[in-house]
Design an enzyme around this catalytic site. Structure first.
Site, short mmCIF file in Angstrom:
data_model
loop_
_atom_site.label_atom_id
_atom_site.label_comp_id
_atom_site.label_asym_id
_atom_site.label_seq_id
_atom_site.Cartn_x
_atom_site.Cartn_y
_atom_site.Cartn_z
CG PHE A 141 2.74 4.27 -4.08
CD1 PHE A 141 3.29 4.06 -2.82
CD2 PHE A 141 3.04 3.38 -5.10
CE1 PHE A 141 4.13 2.98 -2.59
CE2 PHE A 141 3.87 2.29 -4.87
CZ PHE A 141 4.41 2.09 -3.62
CB THR A 168 2.01 -1.01 -5.04
OG1 THR A 168 2.32 -2.34 -4.64
CG2 THR A 168 1.63 -0.20 -3.81
#
Length: 390
Positions: free
Chosen positions: A275, A273
């Site tokens: 960010f 992921t």
């Protein structure tokens, strides 16, 4: 739609003028609760538009020396303890290492144990992590000086882009000052003493459940969606559910006293992921290391216009790392009379682009200057150091 103009200042671009996408300023009532020496924020109340006062109006007002002394007296009366006032953030330099997070408050969406919190703690060890109920509250926490930074999930290698957060980047005026790439380790959690055979159902965020489809199918248990992964772990622990497991992080197991029955249960081992780190002020762009720049723009309708927009980067040997398009919310359809049978209707798009170049480089400034020749709107969301390693 009015044209906007972008100028370079200290290596960063700033938007001048108004456009259809100018962000409204809001007065927000935010409810904050103190939990386990952490701050918890949530959105409450109604968003109210507040008109801006032109700077010219302030300069036209006249005041006498007596009025000035009176104002100074009032100021001293209400601000005796200057140390209690919030410290304004200046344009920070890269010499301020992001690893020194002892005095930094970082807002994130979710509750303790969420992957966003894990990313915040890895980026700013020792920081005070500020959990927020919604992504909107994450932005507001920084805008209202309740947090210094925000960490925002923007895309996942399996689930793709998080479109809601692209919309929020445009609606708010925070700057992207960094990025973090986190390897996601989905764990199957349960109460102490519970085995896999005891489980009849499992709770987690819908995306986490879908990423663990193969493992959960083999267990032959019911899957139930909840708002977030850490919330699933908290629910199992607080209710003492011995027939229910949760898919969440290893940190969530530690916080809520659950056992890890299995680690890395996602179908694809490479689950990452990305960010974004947001702040009220931009950082100064440099050329002594690799930088990335994020922008958003719109284009007029016409043949080859998007090709021309992308070509301004190729002509200057600038690599594009991300292209995302989003329909405009306030004007989703564009009417074009290009047929004999009547007018055609097309979606009107916003284009989000990340490219590998610092705004301190002339080639990046020239590329955006060239792009403005046919862009109806252009905004630099941030210029920030590239992530070198996971």
């Amino acid at each position: 739609m009015s044209l906007t103009r972008v100028v370079a200042s200290q290596g960063c671009f700033y938007q001048l003028g108004r456009s259809d996408f100018d962000t409204r300023r809001y007065v927000i009532a935010s409810n904050w609760k103190r939990e386990t020496s952490k701050w918890r924020c949530s959105i409450g109340g109604q968003l109210l538009a507040q008109p801006e006062t032109p700077v010219e109006d302030e300069s036209k007002s006249s005041s006498s020396p007596v009025d000035g002394l009176a104002k100074l007296h009032v100021s001293r009366k209400f601000h005796k303890d200057l140390n209690s006032l919030p410290r304004p953030l200046s344009v920070i330099d890269l010499s301020a290492s992001p690893r020194d997070g002892s005095n930094v408050r970082v807002a994130y969406q979710g509750i303790p144990g969420a992957y966003s919190e894990v990313a915040a703690l890895e980026t700013y060890p020792g920081c005070e992590a500020v959990p927020c109920d919604q992504f909107e509250a994450v932005f507001q926490a920084v805008e209202l000086w309740l947090a210094d930074k925000a960490i925002l999930s923007i895309e996942n290698s399996l689930g793709g882009s998080i479109h809601r957060n692209y919309d929020l980047l445009l609606r708010h005026r925070l700057h992207i000052v960094g990025e973090v790439q986190l390897i996601v380790n989905h764990c199957l959690l349960a109460l102490p003493g519970v085995t896999k055979d005891d489980l009849k159902r499992v709770l987690s965020h819908p995306q986490a459940l879908s990423q663990c489809e193969n493992t959960l199918s083999k267990l032959d248990i019911i899957r139930e969606n909840v708002d977030d992964t850490a919330g699933a772990a908290q629910f199992v622990a607080s209710n003492g559910l011995r027939d229910t497991g949760a898919v969440a992080s290893a940190r969530a197991a530690e916080i809520y006293g659950l056992n890890i029955l299995a680690e890395r249960i996602q179908d694809e081992s490479d689950n990452i992921t990305r960010f974004l780190i947001l702040a009220r002020e931009p950082i100064i762009a440099r050329t002594d290391r690799l930088f990335k720049t994020s922008i958003v723009f719109t284009l007029e309708e016409g043949p080859g216009v998007l090709f021309k927009a992308l070509a301004v980067f190729a002509l200057r040997n600038i690599n594009l790392t991300k292209i995302e398009s989003r329909p405009q919310r306030n004007r989703p359809l564009r009417v074009v009379d290009d047929s004999n049978t009547g007018s055609a209707k097309y979606f009107d798009y916003l284009f989000f682009i990340d490219f590998e170049a610092s705004m301190a480089e002339p080639r990046a400034q020239n590329a955006l200057g060239h792009l403005q020749e046919f862009a109806t709107f252009l905004r630099v969301l941030g210029c920030y150091p590239m992530t070198s390693a996971l």
